[in-house]
Scaffold this active site. Structure first.
Site, PDB file in Angstrom:
ATOM      1  N   GLY A  87       0.637  -1.179  -0.114  1.00  0.00           N
ATOM      2  CA  GLY A  87       0.112   0.033   0.107  1.00  0.00           C
ATOM      3  C   GLY A  87       0.884   1.368   0.018  1.00  0.00           C
ATOM      4  O   GLY A  87       2.051   1.243   0.250  1.00  0.00           O
ATOM      5  N   GLY A  89       2.753   3.656   1.542  1.00  0.00           N
ATOM      6  CA  GLY A  89       3.335   3.747   2.776  1.00  0.00           C
ATOM      7  C   GLY A  89       4.055   5.149   2.910  1.00  0.00           C
ATOM      8  O   GLY A  89       4.501   5.435   3.917  1.00  0.00           O
ATOM      9  N   ASP A 249       3.846  -4.837  -7.562  1.00  0.00           N
ATOM     10  CA  ASP A 249       3.095  -3.532  -7.055  1.00  0.00           C
ATOM     11  C   ASP A 249       3.938  -2.398  -7.858  1.00  0.00           C
ATOM     12  O   ASP A 249       3.316  -1.163  -7.495  1.00  0.00           O
ATOM     13  CB  ASP A 249       3.495  -3.382  -5.431  1.00  0.00           C
ATOM     14  CG  ASP A 249       5.182  -3.488  -5.177  1.00  0.00           C
ATOM     15  OD1 ASP A 249       5.802  -4.620  -5.549  1.00  0.00           O
ATOM     16  OD2 ASP A 249       5.455  -2.618  -4.615  1.00  0.00           O
ATOM     17  N   ASP A 259       6.928   4.160 -10.596  1.00  0.00           N
ATOM     18  CA  ASP A 259       7.826   4.008  -9.495  1.00  0.00           C
ATOM     19  C   ASP A 259       9.263   3.960  -9.950  1.00  0.00           C
ATOM     20  O   ASP A 259       9.909   2.917 -10.035  1.00  0.00           O
ATOM     21  CB  ASP A 259       7.311   2.623  -8.807  1.00  0.00           C
ATOM     22  CG  ASP A 259       6.213   3.111  -7.846  1.00  0.00           C
ATOM     23  OD1 ASP A 259       5.717   4.119  -7.886  1.00  0.00           O
ATOM     24  OD2 ASP A 259       5.881   2.244  -6.766  1.00  0.00           O
TER      25      ASP A 259
HETATM   26  P1  AMP Z   1       8.799   0.498  -3.724  1.00  0.00           P
HETATM   27  O1  AMP Z   1       9.630  -0.622  -3.848  1.00  0.00           O
HETATM   28  O2  AMP Z   1       9.601   1.802  -3.424  1.00  0.00           O
HETATM   29  O3  AMP Z   1       7.705   0.897  -4.748  1.00  0.00           O
HETATM   30  O4  AMP Z   1       8.183   0.398  -2.277  1.00  0.00           O
HETATM   31  C1  AMP Z   1       7.590  -0.694  -1.666  1.00  0.00           C
HETATM   32  C2  AMP Z   1       6.716  -0.680  -0.666  1.00  0.00           C
HETATM   33  O5  AMP Z   1       7.331   0.075   0.417  1.00  0.00           O
HETATM   34  C3  AMP Z   1       5.469   0.450  -0.971  1.00  0.00           C
HETATM   35  O6  AMP Z   1       4.515  -0.002  -0.102  1.00  0.00           O
HETATM   36  C4  AMP Z   1       5.801   1.765  -0.370  1.00  0.00           C
HETATM   37  O7  AMP Z   1       4.951   2.655  -0.254  1.00  0.00           O
HETATM   38  C5  AMP Z   1       6.517   1.362   0.779  1.00  0.00           C
HETATM   39  N1  AMP Z   1       7.692   2.189   1.121  1.00  0.00           N
HETATM   40  C6  AMP Z   1       8.764   2.481   0.562  1.00  0.00           C
HETATM   41  N2  AMP Z   1       9.235   3.506   1.259  1.00  0.00           N
HETATM   42  C7  AMP Z   1       8.768   3.847   2.159  1.00  0.00           C
HETATM   43  C8  AMP Z   1       9.028   4.784   3.439  1.00  0.00           C
HETATM   44  N3  AMP Z   1      10.362   5.582   3.459  1.00  0.00           N
HETATM   45  N4  AMP Z   1       8.268   4.808   4.320  1.00  0.00           N
HETATM   46  C9  AMP Z   1       6.993   3.930   4.282  1.00  0.00           C
HETATM   47  N5  AMP Z   1       6.770   3.213   3.398  1.00  0.00           N
HETATM   48  C10 AMP Z   1       7.685   3.050   2.205  1.00  0.00           C
HETATM   49 MG    MG Z   2       6.284   0.941  -5.619  1.00  0.00          MG
END
Ligand code: AMP
Ligand code: MG
Length: 491
Positions: A87, A89, A249, A259
């Site tokens: 989700g 985050g 995702d 992303d």
């Molecule tokens: P990503 O691989 O960057 O697309 O992120 C994968 C998951 O980690 C997603 O659910 C993001 O929302 C969460 N996420 C990445 N960085 C952060 C952060 N600094 N704080 C909270 N959630 C994060």
């Molecule tokens: Mg992502």
């Protein structure tokens, strides 16, 4: 008063699709850049966007009354392992708006604070990844490759702790939607058939309305998503792009690249090239991206199976047929793109004369042996084809010049020298790409408070196919000491 009236079709879906949550307050929001061309496309007033109220919205500090911020729920396979609860985050969907052509877009803030989906994360984004996403997403738009766009970047005035303390920033992102393969998985994992159906209907309505009348609209939806991915991945490969984290995702169902994390464009060509520091196994290497997209699509199919057919065996057979079609479609796009890049006739939509596959394969293996710079190679070949360059400057790019000479002779015999084909080469071989070392230099300067290299790069990359006076140095591969060997996730 804010000149934006947000709409909220996604927030009209059942409450379990998202969490209602406001962006966090930060000490000192400060605008880095607003994307004027995109603002115009969205019908947004630049004076307002750059005013205190505009910056307050772009950084999530004070939203227009019509905003209803939510964090979207999704799941995902990350490097092959299933995470049932991801989700947004560190992101908030602020609302939707229609652009000048009536297309609906999400305005989404990234780095805007914690949400119920933050897990152990701080909800923040560091300046470097925000600038990288701005540069690369806008370069994509100018290259004609579908992707989410960047409306603005702002500094937050606080530092975020990564390996070291870094300046915090917020990216204002614009996308046709933020529904991912992982969004479907979220409901499938929970055995929530109603949720999947509502989501599939939503995606058809918003992105594939032509399927409303289809005999089996959910199978047709799966096929349409697969077809867009096939074209997208071939386009990535045509510019030497490596996404780096093609987790389910991070695959959006409208066919936009999403992303832009540890993504990068290759300098020296190698088909198995990987940049991302977290991709130790090379899962998302340049030449594995179509396979991995197909793998992700198989996960989407699993979520959609019960909708495709009442009998599971029939649903599986239908989904497998679509996965086969994906491969064929990808191959056709790949062949068309590389034929155009090399100035070869045939393998172009509508003229089935000749298969360039073997020559393309041989070209790529010669390029890999010769350790040539991907972008410079195609550019110099274009100059040679157009009569502005010479063969020496092509051959000089290769480590093994004799081999290159032999390849070039083969190319001269095979290529087509019509105006149309040469024009095609000019339109498919960019002069400028966001070279990693330039992106890195822009980030390093920004850390010292100097945003000039960032602005210069964004402006240069708005016209990637035109040579721009005084910008020759942007064309060049990195010197050994400038080379960026690894890129890091936005986290
Ligand atoms: P990503 O691989 O960057 O697309 O992120 C994968 C998951 O980690 C997603 O659910 C993001 O929302 C969460 N996420 C990445 N960085 C952060 C952060 N600094 N704080 C909270 N959630 C994060
Ligand atoms: Mg992502």
């Amino acid at each position: 008063m804010a000149p934006i009236r947000f709409e909220h079709t996604y927030a009209g879906l059942p409450e379990r699709f998202y969490a209602r949550i406001h962006p966090e307050q930060v000490p000192a929001p400060q605008l880095i850049r607003v994307n004027e061309a995109l603002a115009a496309q969205l019908g947004l007033d630049m004076d307002w966007l750059t005013s205190a109220d505009g910056v307050a919205m772009l950084s999530g500090q004070c939203l227009p009354e019509s905003a209803e911020p939510i964090a979207m729920a999704y799941a995902g396979h990350q490097f092959g392992g299933l995470s049932p609860q991801l989700g947004d985050g560190r992101a908030h969907l602020i609302g939707e708006m229609l652009d000048k052509d009536g297309v609906r877009f999400d305005l989404h803030l990234k780095g805007s604070g914690r949400t119920p989906y933050s897990r152990r994360g701080d909800g923040k984004a560091a300046l470097g990844p925000v600038l990288r996403e701005y540069i690369v997403s806008e370069a994509f738009a100018a290259l004609g490759i579908p992707g989410t766009r960047t409306l603005a970047a702002t500094l937050t005035g606080e530092s975020v702790q990564r390996e070291t303390a870094l300046p915090g920033a917020v990216l204002a992102r614009v996308a046709q939607s933020h529904v991912r393969v992982g969004t479907f998985q979220y409901f499938a994992i929970r055995d929530d058939q109603e949720g999947i159906t509502a989501l599939a209907d939503y995606v058809i309505d918003r992105h594939y309305p032509e399927l409303l009348e289809a005999e089996n609209k959910y199978l047709a939806l799966f096929e349409a998503i697969a077809m867009r991915q096939a074209g997208l991945i071939a386009q990535w490969m045509g510019v030497g792009f490596i996404h780096g984290v093609m987790n389910t995702d991070n695959m959006q169902v409208a066919g936009e690249t999403i992303d832009f994390g540890p993504c990068a464009f290759m300098d020296r060509f190698h088909p198995e090239k990987v940049f991302s520091s977290i991709d130790a196994m090379g899962r998302y290497a340049w030449n594995r991206q179509a396979n991995m997209a197909q793998w992700n699509l198989a996960r989407l199919a699993e979520a959609l199976l019960p909708l495709m057919h009442a009998e599971q065996q029939k649903a599986i057979a239908a989904a497998e047929a679509v996965l086969g079609e994906f491969s064929d479609a990808f191959d056709a796009h790949y062949m068309r793109i590389f034929s155009a890049k090399l100035g070869l006739a045939g393998n172009r939509a509508g003229d089935g004369d000749g298969d360039n596959g073997a020559f393309i394969k041989d070209t790529l293996s010669t390029m890999a042996d010769g350790e040539v710079d991907f972008t410079l190679f195609f550019r110099r070949l274009t100059a040679l084809a157009g009569g502005e360059g010479d063969s020496i400057s092509v051959v000089r790019l290769f480590k093994h010049r004799e081999q290159a000479q032999g390849w070039l002779e083969g190319w001269q015999q095979l290529r087509s020298a019509t105006d149309k084909v040469i024009r095609g080469m000019r339109h498919s071989n960019p002069v400028y790409i966001p070279r990693n070392h330039r992106v890195e230099q822009a980030i390093v300067a920004a850390h010292d408070g100097n945003f000039a290299p960032f602005h210069a790069l964004v402006e240069l990359l708005a016209h990637p196919f035109e040579e721009q006076a005084g910008c020759e140095h942007y064309e060049l591969s990195p010197e050994t000491h400038e080379e960026v060997l690894e890129t890091f996730c936005g986290t």
